[in-house]
Design an enzyme around this catalytic site. Structure first.
Site: not given
Ligand code: APR
Length: 240
Positions: A109, A176
């Site tokens: 990304h 994620t």
């Molecule tokens: N350890 C492990 N997992 C965690 C922690 C932690 N300390 N804190 C949060 N999480 C998990 C949450 O449970 C969630 O499943 O990380 C995940 C974060 O999810 P999102 O906020 O949706 O982030 P992400 O999955 O990276 O988003 C994907 O969406 O908006 C777009 O481009 C943006 O790259 C991003 C993509």
């Protein structure tokens, strides 16, 4: 689980959460602070470039206030010591994998610390602000945008990623939500090519049921523990 010969790892915002970087979809996350369509789409950028440039300037400046956590450092150790093939793909645009010691990181990304010139199309490493319309280091036009993949744009290096998913024995998804494609579909690609699949996440992701194994907890605990497991098996060559 046998000692894998090749591993693909996908990380998301959760691996940087304990470093103090907001995730997107948790309570109070980035997408509650800002409307995605305003700050993370080409249309939003065309409509209000100052809002978008300011949003990414704020996130870029924020990197100076945070540091890598044990999860980033454990993946760097894996890169140094794992004898097989390893591809680390991240959805994150922060630089914490690199600051944690990883040398080869595929930012599907894009990156906060990279600038894309909308005039000449060249990319440059970038640490400063963009709202002041600085000249492109290559063509000098005041046409820099964040080198970040917005919704509706094609993530980077997808051929490379799919080739690695095709060839891997183990796919590990870390921090994620499994809410955004194409990354959310990587687990199915890996399964289709016979790989085992493991999820390390604070809570079950949207695709949790697609993983052979899912471990719940903070990345700073789960990732070092998992890396120790893989490296001790690789050393002993056991197929336990
Ligand atoms: N350890 C492990 N997992 C965690 C922690 C932690 N300390 N804190 C949060 N999480 C998990 C949450 O449970 C969630 O499943 O990380 C995940 C974060 O999810 P999102 O906020 O949706 O982030 P992400 O999955 O990276 O988003 C994907 O969406 O908006 C777009 O481009 C943006 O790259 C991003 C993509």
């Amino acid at each position: 689980m046998n000692t894998p010969g090749s591993i693909v790892i996908l990380t998301g915002a959760g691996i940087s959460a304990e470093s103090g970087i907001d995730t997107f979809r948790s309570a109070g996350g980035l997408w509650e602070q800002h409307r995605v369509e305003d700050v993370a789409t080409p249309e939003g950028f065309a409509r209000d470039p100052d809002l978008v440039l300011g949003f990414y300037d704020m996130r870029r400046a924020g990197l100076a206030k945070v540091g890598p956590n044990p999860a980033h450092e454990a993946l760097a150790q894996l890169e140094r010591e794992f004898p097989g093939e390893l591809l680390l793909v991240t959805q994150n645009v922060d630089d914490l994998h690199e600051r944690g010691g990883s040398q080869r990181v595929l930012h599907m990304h894009g990156e906060l610390k990279s600038a894309l010139c909308t005039s000449c199309g060249m990319r440059s490493r970038w640490e400063e602000t963009m709202i002041d319309r600085p000249p492109c280091p290559v063509c000098h036009a005041p046409s820099l945008r964040p080198d970040v993949v917005w919704f509706g744009e094609m993530p980077y290096r997808m051929e490379r990623i799919y080739a690695a998913l095709e060839a891997c024995d183990l796919f590990v998804s870390i921090g994620t939500s499994g809410a955004v494609y194409p990354a959310a579909g990587f687990v199915q690609e890996a399964r289709a090519s016979g790989a085992r699949t493991l999820e390390l996440n604070l809570e079950p992701s949207e695709g949790s049921r697609l993983f052979h194994e899912s471990r719940l907890g903070p990345a700073s605990v789960l990732v070092p523990g998992w890396v120790d497991e893989v490296l001790s098996r690789a050393v002993s060559g056991s197929s336990a």
